[in-house]
Design an enzyme around this catalytic site. Structure first.
Site, mmCIF file in Angstrom:
data_model
loop_
_atom_site.group_PDB
_atom_site.id
_atom_site.type_symbol
_atom_site.label_atom_id
_atom_site.label_comp_id
_atom_site.label_asym_id
_atom_site.label_seq_id
_atom_site.Cartn_x
_atom_site.Cartn_y
_atom_site.Cartn_z
ATOM 1 N N ASP A 1 -5.570 2.969 -1.777
ATOM 2 C CA ASP A 1 -6.334 3.571 -0.678
ATOM 3 C C ASP A 1 -6.793 4.954 -1.144
ATOM 4 O O ASP A 1 -5.980 5.845 -1.386
ATOM 5 C CB ASP A 1 -5.440 3.659 0.559
ATOM 6 C CG ASP A 1 -6.143 4.274 1.756
ATOM 7 O OD1 ASP A 1 -6.760 5.359 1.596
ATOM 8 O OD2 ASP A 1 -6.066 3.705 2.857
ATOM 9 N N ARG B 1 -11.111 10.653 5.211
ATOM 10 C CA ARG B 1 -11.007 9.361 5.894
ATOM 11 C C ARG B 1 -12.324 8.950 6.565
ATOM 12 O O ARG B 1 -12.362 8.056 7.368
ATOM 13 C CB ARG B 1 -9.842 9.411 6.908
ATOM 14 C CG ARG B 1 -9.345 8.112 7.488
ATOM 15 C CD ARG B 1 -9.089 7.007 6.517
ATOM 16 N NE ARG B 1 -7.699 6.637 6.338
ATOM 17 C CZ ARG B 1 -7.289 5.816 5.357
ATOM 18 N NH1 ARG B 1 -8.154 5.308 4.494
ATOM 19 N NH2 ARG B 1 -6.038 5.511 5.223
ATOM 20 N N HIS C 1 -9.021 0.469 -0.476
ATOM 21 C CA HIS C 1 -9.551 1.032 0.764
ATOM 22 C C HIS C 1 -10.513 2.153 0.390
ATOM 23 O O HIS C 1 -10.138 3.141 -0.229
ATOM 24 C CB HIS C 1 -8.414 1.521 1.682
ATOM 25 C CG HIS C 1 -7.834 0.412 2.510
ATOM 26 N ND1 HIS C 1 -6.585 0.473 3.087
ATOM 27 C CD2 HIS C 1 -8.380 -0.791 2.867
ATOM 28 C CE1 HIS C 1 -6.380 -0.661 3.768
ATOM 29 N NE2 HIS C 1 -7.444 -1.434 3.632
ATOM 30 N N GLU D 1 -11.913 1.292 5.254
ATOM 31 C CA GLU D 1 -10.897 1.639 6.254
ATOM 32 C C GLU D 1 -11.115 3.116 6.572
ATOM 33 O O GLU D 1 -10.508 4.006 5.973
ATOM 34 C CB GLU D 1 -9.490 1.392 5.705
ATOM 35 C CG GLU D 1 -8.438 1.536 6.801
ATOM 36 C CD GLU D 1 -7.032 1.530 6.243
ATOM 37 O OE1 GLU D 1 -6.232 0.712 6.685
ATOM 38 O OE2 GLU D 1 -6.727 2.364 5.362
ATOM 39 N N GLU E 1 2.711 9.889 6.134
ATOM 40 C CA GLU E 1 2.857 8.563 6.746
ATOM 41 C C GLU E 1 4.070 7.791 6.237
ATOM 42 O O GLU E 1 4.546 6.876 6.900
ATOM 43 C CB GLU E 1 1.569 7.752 6.550
ATOM 44 C CG GLU E 1 0.389 8.458 7.211
ATOM 45 C CD GLU E 1 -0.899 7.653 7.187
ATOM 46 O OE1 GLU E 1 -0.844 6.418 7.249
ATOM 47 O OE2 GLU E 1 -1.973 8.281 7.107
ATOM 48 N N GLU F 1 0.812 -1.210 0.000
ATOM 49 C CA GLU F 1 0.000 0.000 0.000
ATOM 50 C C GLU F 1 0.853 1.272 0.000
ATOM 51 O O GLU F 1 1.542 1.544 0.986
ATOM 52 C CB GLU F 1 -0.900 -0.008 1.249
ATOM 53 C CG GLU F 1 -1.792 1.214 1.385
ATOM 54 C CD GLU F 1 -2.753 1.131 2.562
ATOM 55 O OE1 GLU F 1 -2.535 0.294 3.462
ATOM 56 O OE2 GLU F 1 -3.716 1.919 2.580
ATOM 57 N N HIS G 1 -5.442 8.070 0.827
ATOM 58 C CA HIS G 1 -4.063 8.448 0.504
ATOM 59 C C HIS G 1 -4.000 9.039 -0.905
ATOM 60 O O HIS G 1 -3.304 10.032 -1.151
ATOM 61 C CB HIS G 1 -3.132 7.238 0.586
ATOM 62 C CG HIS G 1 -3.001 6.654 1.959
ATOM 63 N ND1 HIS G 1 -2.659 7.411 3.048
ATOM 64 C CD2 HIS G 1 -3.154 5.390 2.414
ATOM 65 C CE1 HIS G 1 -2.610 6.631 4.130
ATOM 66 N NE2 HIS G 1 -2.916 5.403 3.771
HETATM 67 MN MN LIG Z 1 -5.260 2.067 3.824
#
Ligand SMILES: [Mn+2]
Length: 270
Positions: free
Chosen positions: A186, A218, A212, A247, A159, A153, A189
């Site tokens: 994701d 988020r 994700h 997620e 991050e 990922e 991201h």
């Molecule tokens: Mn993720």
């Protein structure tokens, strides 16, 4: 495409993007009640989940296991695949393998996200990428032994500073010739890092093995400002038939986030 929802069993990850917390049985019960096809589990370690218990919970509720996270290796044990310390790198690889072994019993992949670490603090970027490539090469072989796949990922810049886009992940995987390592796209991201979500998905194409499903902030799909219609249309276009796994932050509460996700999934995917 199928729907999935996250369950965290890691107290140290509190505040993280997981819908259900601490109780595998309760998480499975809620996931099934809301209509999800599968659960994605984030355990503190492979030995924290009894495969027989998990099997009976999945069977009881008609759920599949979508994937198993390895992030506790970092969050709980401070292991990283790109640590300057070779002993730590070896322990990180062993930790990921143990999660892969557990997941493979359910024909599910493990996920490498935060375990990829970052460069700096004694490791240059080329060194870190070499360590990461080496680890993924070894784990690709382990996936072949198990007859499974592994998910890698790309994360946003806050991050990791190693691989932030799907295109960079494709480059890395092509360089090491990994055949069983798929990319986890994701959407949270990607919202930070990609120029265009649909173009990024099209570019990675069949390399994408998991998604994700999160909005720009988020939160559950529909509670942010991501335009999901072109994202899902492009996933259909590339023939993606895997999971859209929520997620996401349990906001305003877990049940509302779960219901919102299922409603968005049904509207977008049908
Ligand atoms: Mn993720």
């Amino acid at each position: 495409m199928l729907s999935a929802v996250t369950i965290s069993l890691v107290p140290e990850a509190r505040g993280g993007p997981f819908v259900y917390w601490d109780d595998l049985a309760e998480g499975c019960r809620e996931a099934a009640a809301r209509g999800f096809d599968a659960v994605e589990v984030f355990p503190p370690g492979a030995d924290a989940v009894d495969p027989l218990v998990l099997r009976s919970l999945l069977d009881e509720h008609g759920l599949a296991l979508a994937a198993v996270g390895t992030g506790a290796g970092w969050v709980k044990h401070k292991l990283s695949l790109t640590s300057p310390d070779a002993t730590v790198r070896d322990k990180a690889i062993a930790f990921v393998k143990s999660i892969m072994d557990l997941a493979a019993r359910f024909e599910a992949p493990a996920i490498i996200g935060s375990m990829q670490g970052r460069w700096g603090d004694g490791v240059t970027k080329p060194e870190a990428l070499r360590y990461l490539g080496h680890a993924l090469f070894k784990l690709d072989a382990h996936a072949a032994d198990l007859g499974t796949t592994l998910l890698y990922e790309p994360l946003n810049r806050y991050e990791t500073n190693l691989v932030n886009t799907l295109a960079d992940a494709v480059t890395l995987l092509n360089a090491i010739g990994a055949e069983r390592v798929k990319i986890l796209a994701d959407l949270y991201h990607m919202n930070i890092e990609e120029t265009n979500l649909a173009d990024a998905i099209r570019g990675a194409g069949s390399r994408i093995g998991h998604v994700h499903f999160a909005d720009s902030n988020r939160r559950a799909a529909g509670l942010g400002h991501t335009d999901f219609a072109p994202v899902v249309a492009t996933l259909v276009e590339i023939g993606y038939a895997g999971y859209l796994s929520a997620e996401i932050l349990p906001l305003p509460d877990a049940d509302t986030a779960a219901r919102q996700t299922v409603a968005a999934f049904r509207r977008l995917v049908g």
